[in-house]
Design an enzyme around this catalytic site. Structure first.
Site, PDB file in Angstrom:
ATOM      1  CD  GLU A   1      47.962   0.622  18.365  1.00 26.96           C
ATOM      2  OE1 GLU A   1      48.245   1.793  18.023  1.00 26.96           O
ATOM      3  OE2 GLU A   1      48.276   0.143  19.461  1.00 26.96           O
TER       4      GLU A   1
ATOM      5  CB  CYS B   1      50.447   4.268  11.200  1.00 29.14           C
ATOM      6  SG  CYS B   1      51.379   3.205  12.325  1.00 29.14           S
TER       7      CYS B   1
END
Length: 504
Positions: free
Chosen positions: A212, A246
């Site tokens: 991720e 993110c």
């Protein structure tokens, strides 16, 4: 406040082997055990809400309301979703009916992969470790958690609480070198540089890896959008957690003749967010370290764009106010790397086509955002770009939407998490059939030598009929004859039942 301490080096292989023994014993596999551990995990967070708030404040300067919104409540929700659904997720699945194979009872078994390693990032040090841990527990795995050293208050609190709430035979927190050991899956959240190191280490044992990561997630703004709503949401995506997300909007692509209107809306949103006092470490999150703060200051010092508001960086207090920079070009310093801070570059373009070209000239991002009321524009942007997610008229919060996968593509990540997708990540889908002996009496004996006409019949039974070639004329009879056959069979069956009833 709890402090994070390093695990003694000599203890790490012992912990690893203990967890592997626990997995082989089958302790983590029963559904009742999985649900018990998931519930304990949820209570770990719920019982210690204020302590986690204090830890987030210490590590990231995060206000308590933001801590609840972004991390604590989503974490509890994710765990409880797994608690309620684990029995359904783990149930074997029947294969679709097929006349050749149904008698063999084809199923897919859902089996845990084994002992897994979960490596947490600093920006969401609770949510982004508990999400995969909930998936690993639901799947029946044993797991080691490696917390972030950059958030010692949160990581230290987890180190204190985890042994009090979950079974240490199956789930352990370790702070130390772990990549040299063999794992059955590695789940890493962080940046691409470390992801390459992890992937190389995993390759030694052919260990599957979920990554991720992040990247520069663009926002395409069309003049027909709901301007103020869009400005609020985009700016919030940069302010939340000081832009250390993110999924944060990294830069905005806007038509040149609409740039000033969009910036005016951002200014109004900024004044709404901070109506009585300027942004400060008391009402907004901070950067995680001085090094991180200096990096963002360097980008601002080197930009050729014009700072609209913000820009004053306080390195000692690790504070960067919301900052908007206009007239940014594609080769600007702000475009060379993921910003990961509350700095929003505005890149003027000629229109949607140039915006799409700009996005496609760069690495695939974790998200592509578009703000517009026009369905055709949404479709054009989504159909002609690649990203982990594609979101219209919103930023960041789509990760919380139930039932959707979360993950990147290419440089922004590999694999998925959240909900059932997290369960699937740590699950081996094992095909199984059980073929009774009487099948050979009917059809399957034709597979044995010596071959003759019988194998031709078997092959014909399992052969798939191809559709007509492209452009070929299809007979209407061919199209409808199957329905005619079914209709005749239905009539015959109906008449047969009538006769049978009449006789008795």
């Amino acid at each position: 406040m709890s402090k994070l301490e390093y695990t003694p080096i000599e203890e790490i292989p012992k912990i690893h082997e203990q967890l592997r023994r626990s997995f082989r014993s089958g302790k983590a596999k029963p559904i009742a055990y999985r649900k018990e551990q998931l519930l304990q995990l949820a209570y770990l967070v719920k019982d210690n809400r204020q302590r986690f708030r204090d830890a987030f404040l210490a590590d990231l300067g995060r206000p308590s309301g933001e801590a609840d919104l972004l991390e604590i409540d989503p974490t509890i929700g994710e765990i409880i979703d797994a608690y309620h659904a684990v029995e359904k997720w783990a149930a074997p699945e029947k294969a679709a009916f097929h006349h050749m194979w149904f008698a063999m009872s084809p199923h897919t078994r859902k089996e845990p992969k084994g002992t897994v390693l979960l490596i947490a990032p600093f920006n969401y040090p609770l949510l982004l470790i508990m999400n995969p841990l909930a998936g690993a527990i639901a799947a029946g795995c044993t797991a080691v958690i490696k917390p972030s050293e950059l958030t010692p208050a949160v990581s230290g609190l987890l180190a204190e609480l985890l042994p009090k709430y979950v079974d240490q035979d199956c789930y352990r927190l370790v702070n130390g070198a772990l990549l040299g050991l063999q794992w059955d899956h590695i789940f890493y959240t962080g940046n691409g540089r470390v992801a390459k190191i992890i992937s190389q280490a995993a390759a030694q044992y052919l260990t599957p890896v979920t990554l991720e990561l992040g990247g520069k997630s663009p926002v395409v703004v069309s003049p027909d959008c709901d301007l103020m709503t869009g400005a609020r949401r985009i700016l919030w995506g940069k302010v939340a957690n000081a832009g250390q997300t993110c999924l944060a909007p990294d830069y905005v692509l806007v038509p040149r003749d609409f740039q000033d209107d969009f910036i005016a809306a951002l200014k109004r949103a900024y004044n709404e967010f901070f109506p009585t006092e300027s942004p400060s470490p008391t009402n907004m999150s901070r950067a995680v370290t001085e090094q991180h703060t200096r990096r963002i200051k360097r980008l601002l010092d080197e930009t050729q764009g014009a700072i609209v508001f913000g820009g004053q960086v306080d390195i000692e207090n690790r504070f960067i106010p919301p900052t908007v920079v206009k007239d940014v070009k594609g080769d600007d310093a702000l475009m060379t790397e993921e910003i990961f801070g509350p700095v929003l570059p505005i890149v003027p373009v000629s229109g949607i086509d140039e915006a799409i070209e700009f996005i496609n000239a760069r690495e695939h991002p974790l998200a592509v955002y578009v703000f517009t009321r026009n369905k055709a524009i949404k479709a054009k942007v989504f159909d002609n770009t690649q990203s982990g997610t594609a979101v219209a008229n919103e930023v960041v919060i789509h990760m919380r939407v139930h039932g959707l996968p979360f993950g990147g593509i290419g440089p922004s990540g590999a694999g998925y998490s959240t909900g059932k997708y997290s369960f699937d990540t740590f699950t081996h889908f094992r095909a199984t059939v059980d073929n009774p002996s009487w099948i050979d009496t009917l059809v399957m004996s034709a597979r044995y030598p010596p071959y003759g006409n019988k194998i031709k019949k078997l092959n014909k039974m399992q052969a798939q009929r191809l559709p007509a070639r492209p452009g070929a004329r299809v007979s209407p009879w061919r199209k409808f004859r199957l329905w005619v056959v079914f209709a005749v069979l239905a009539l015959l069956t109906r008449e047969g039942w009538r006769r049978l009833i009449a006789r008795h």
